[in-house]
Write an enzyme that holds these catalytic residues in place. Structure first.
Site, PDB file in Angstrom:
ATOM      1  N   ASP A 213       0.859  -1.245  -0.001  1.00 18.90           N
ATOM      2  CA  ASP A 213      -0.055  -0.003   0.058  1.00 18.90           C
ATOM      3  C   ASP A 213       0.938   1.245  -0.118  1.00 18.90           C
ATOM      4  O   ASP A 213       1.929   1.084   0.142  1.00 18.90           O
ATOM      5  CB  ASP A 213      -0.986  -0.148   1.422  1.00 18.90           C
ATOM      6  CG  ASP A 213      -1.666   1.119   1.442  1.00 18.90           C
ATOM      7  OD1 ASP A 213      -2.373   1.553   0.640  1.00 18.90           O
ATOM      8  OD2 ASP A 213      -1.975   1.671   2.506  1.00 18.90           O
TER       9      ASP A 213
ATOM     10  N   ASP B 191      -0.188   5.002   0.873  1.00 16.87           N
ATOM     11  CA  ASP B 191      -0.664   5.970   1.922  1.00 16.87           C
ATOM     12  C   ASP B 191      -0.543   5.507   3.204  1.00 16.87           C
ATOM     13  O   ASP B 191      -1.257   4.668   3.446  1.00 16.87           O
ATOM     14  CB  ASP B 191      -2.031   6.635   1.498  1.00 16.87           C
ATOM     15  CG  ASP B 191      -2.288   7.204   0.386  1.00 16.87           C
ATOM     16  OD1 ASP B 191      -1.450   8.105  -0.168  1.00 16.87           O
ATOM     17  OD2 ASP B 191      -3.124   6.911  -0.582  1.00 16.87           O
TER      18      ASP B 191
ATOM     19  N   GLY C 291      -7.469   3.636   3.321  1.00 16.02           N
ATOM     20  CA  GLY C 291      -7.509   2.648   2.333  1.00 16.02           C
ATOM     21  C   GLY C 291      -8.714   2.691   1.499  1.00 16.02           C
ATOM     22  O   GLY C 291      -9.022   1.875   0.508  1.00 16.02           O
TER      23      GLY C 291
ATOM     24  N   ARG D 298     -11.965   6.847  -3.154  1.00 13.90           N
ATOM     25  CA  ARG D 298     -12.294   8.186  -2.914  1.00 13.90           C
ATOM     26  C   ARG D 298     -13.934   8.279  -2.672  1.00 13.90           C
ATOM     27  O   ARG D 298     -14.354   9.027  -1.523  1.00 13.90           O
ATOM     28  CB  ARG D 298     -11.965   8.989  -4.171  1.00 13.90           C
ATOM     29  CG  ARG D 298     -11.987  10.309  -4.179  1.00 13.90           C
ATOM     30  CD  ARG D 298     -11.545  11.052  -5.260  1.00 13.90           C
ATOM     31  NE  ARG D 298     -10.065  10.794  -5.735  1.00 13.90           N
ATOM     32  CZ  ARG D 298      -9.717  11.117  -6.721  1.00 13.90           C
ATOM     33  NH1 ARG D 298     -10.521  11.887  -7.620  1.00 13.90           N
ATOM     34  NH2 ARG D 298      -8.558  10.755  -7.239  1.00 13.90           N
TER      35      ARG D 298
ATOM     36  N   SER E 226      -5.408   4.804  -4.195  1.00 15.04           N
ATOM     37  CA  SER E 226      -5.391   6.006  -4.661  1.00 15.04           C
ATOM     38  C   SER E 226      -4.928   6.093  -6.142  1.00 15.04           C
ATOM     39  O   SER E 226      -3.813   5.789  -6.506  1.00 15.04           O
ATOM     40  CB  SER E 226      -4.269   6.798  -3.871  1.00 15.04           C
ATOM     41  OG  SER E 226      -4.172   8.096  -4.289  1.00 15.04           O
TER      42      SER E 226
ATOM     43  N   ASN F 208      -3.761   8.852  -7.140  1.00 14.74           N
ATOM     44  CA  ASN F 208      -2.520  10.026  -6.810  1.00 14.74           C
ATOM     45  C   ASN F 208      -1.273   9.275  -6.518  1.00 14.74           C
ATOM     46  O   ASN F 208      -0.059   9.638  -6.424  1.00 14.74           O
ATOM     47  CB  ASN F 208      -2.720  10.926  -5.830  1.00 14.74           C
ATOM     48  CG  ASN F 208      -3.887  12.055  -6.235  1.00 14.74           C
ATOM     49  OD1 ASN F 208      -3.434  12.551  -7.359  1.00 14.74           O
ATOM     50  ND2 ASN F 208      -5.203  11.578  -5.803  1.00 14.74           N
TER      51      ASN F 208
ATOM     52  N   ASP G 296      -1.546  -0.290   6.411  1.00 12.45           N
ATOM     53  CA  ASP G 296      -1.762   0.471   7.553  1.00 12.45           C
ATOM     54  C   ASP G 296      -3.245   0.665   8.075  1.00 12.45           C
ATOM     55  O   ASP G 296      -3.367   1.248   9.022  1.00 12.45           O
ATOM     56  CB  ASP G 296      -1.138   2.032   7.574  1.00 12.45           C
ATOM     57  CG  ASP G 296      -1.945   2.588   6.482  1.00 12.45           C
ATOM     58  OD1 ASP G 296      -2.330   2.145   5.415  1.00 12.45           O
ATOM     59  OD2 ASP G 296      -2.055   3.860   7.051  1.00 12.45           O
TER      60      ASP G 296
HETATM   61  C1  BG6 Z   1      -6.194   5.167  -0.107  1.00 16.45           C
HETATM   62  C2  BG6 Z   1      -6.207   5.994   0.973  1.00 16.45           C
HETATM   63  O1  BG6 Z   1      -4.652   4.834  -0.303  1.00 16.45           O
HETATM   64  O2  BG6 Z   1      -6.457   5.848  -1.426  1.00 16.45           O
HETATM   65  C3  BG6 Z   1      -7.464   6.943   1.119  1.00 16.45           C
HETATM   66  O3  BG6 Z   1      -5.896   5.320   2.183  1.00 16.45           O
HETATM   67  C4  BG6 Z   1      -8.002   7.558  -0.112  1.00 16.45           C
HETATM   68  O4  BG6 Z   1      -7.559   7.614   2.232  1.00 16.45           O
HETATM   69  C5  BG6 Z   1      -7.886   6.491  -1.285  1.00 16.45           C
HETATM   70  O5  BG6 Z   1      -9.374   7.789  -0.039  1.00 16.45           O
HETATM   71  C6  BG6 Z   1      -8.184   7.213  -2.557  1.00 16.45           C
HETATM   72  O6  BG6 Z   1      -7.169   8.069  -2.973  1.00 16.45           O
HETATM   73  P1  BG6 Z   1      -7.418   9.089  -4.293  1.00 16.45           P
HETATM   74  O7  BG6 Z   1      -6.151   9.732  -4.076  1.00 16.45           O
HETATM   75  O8  BG6 Z   1      -7.678   8.198  -5.348  1.00 16.45           O
HETATM   76  O9  BG6 Z   1      -8.428   9.872  -4.071  1.00 16.45           O
HETATM   77 MG    MG Z   2      -2.984   3.014   3.672  1.00 17.10          MG
END
Ligand code: BG6
Ligand code: MG
Length: 230
Positions: free
Chosen positions: A8, A10, A45, A48, A117, A119, A171
């Site tokens: 993972d 984040d 985790g 969005r 994510s 991102n 996490d």
């Molecule tokens: C996860 C985070 O890795 O990604 C979450 O733990 C987040 O908090 C999710 O909502 C989606 O992320 P993003 O950047 O695509 O909005």
């Molecule tokens: Mg995480």
């Protein structure tokens, strides 16, 4: 035999989880929703849209908004989040993580990313880590978010490995649940009570040592093989 590690991002590779939480909390405040501290693990985790739904549920605002408005709210959170991550550099890699990745490469292990994510690739670029990974799951191609095992099964498939050949790092309790549902060995980083479903738990990334984790992995495989023989 151990052949790969799946991560993972984040809250595991870097502390971007705190930026996600800060952005979600800002959005919740704007919506008049007072999030309890217990909301934090429920937001970790989750995709969005799933995270937005967690927040709306806390505020009894589920079903209040059109899907266009929901998309706008999610985009607003993402814009706030992207403002927070823009300054990230290799100095933001969590302690012990770079050494773990280097040890894994030296041991010829394959490495994959299983982050919900969109991102995550951008963050890995900013941290200077993108070249460490052999595969990155595209979360937009998934049907279900964590705790569904889909993302960990996809990461393992991209590496062309079986569930009993990988160790995965998380996490979040939703992430540990996803790893276990995929039949993989789970390393939980954080609160031992929250992450109690993991096979190996450390309070923070400083305690992540490939040799100790591999030993725990091998011990568990021997124990489960013994059970199958009995
Ligand atoms: C996860 C985070 O890795 O990604 C979450 O733990 C987040 O908090 C999710 O909502 C989606 O992320 P993003 O950047 O695509 O909005
Ligand atoms: Mg995480």
């Amino acid at each position: 035999m151990l052949k790969g590690l799946i991560f993972d991002v984040d809250g595991v590779i870097t502390d971007s989880a705190s930026y996600h939480l800060a952005a979600w909390r800002a959005l919740a405040t704007k919506l008049g929703i007072d999030l309890p501290a217990a909301a934090d693990d429920q937001l970790r985790g989750r995709s969005r849209m799933d995270s937005l739904n967690v927040i709306l549920r806390f505020g009894n605002q589920l079903n209040r908004y059109s899907s266009a408005k929901l998309n706008a709210l999610a985009a607003e959170k993402n814009a706030m989040y992207q403002q927070l991550i823009v300054q990230m550099t290799p100095a933001d890699i969590l302690p012990g993580m770079l050494q773990l990745l280097k040890d894994a490469r030296s041991a010829k292990l394959l490495l994959a990313v299983a982050s919900a994510s969109q991102n995550a690739p951008r963050i890995l670029q900013q941290l200077g880590l993108i070249t460490y990974f052999d595969a990155i799951v595209d979360p937009t191609a998934l049907h279900k978010g964590k705790p569904d095992p889909e993302i960990y099964v996809a990461a393992q498939s991209l590496l062309k490995l079986n569930a009993d050949e990988v160790i995965s790092f998380e996490d979040a309790s939703a992430g540990v649940a996803a790893i276990k549902a995929a039949g993989q060995f789970a390393v939980g980083i954080g609160d031992a009570q929250v992450l109690r479903a993991a096979d190996y738990i450390v309070p923070d990334t400083r305690q992540l040592k490939l040799s100790a984790i591999s030993t725990a992995f091998i011990r568990q495989q021997i124990a489960s093989n013994d059970c199958q023989v009995d």
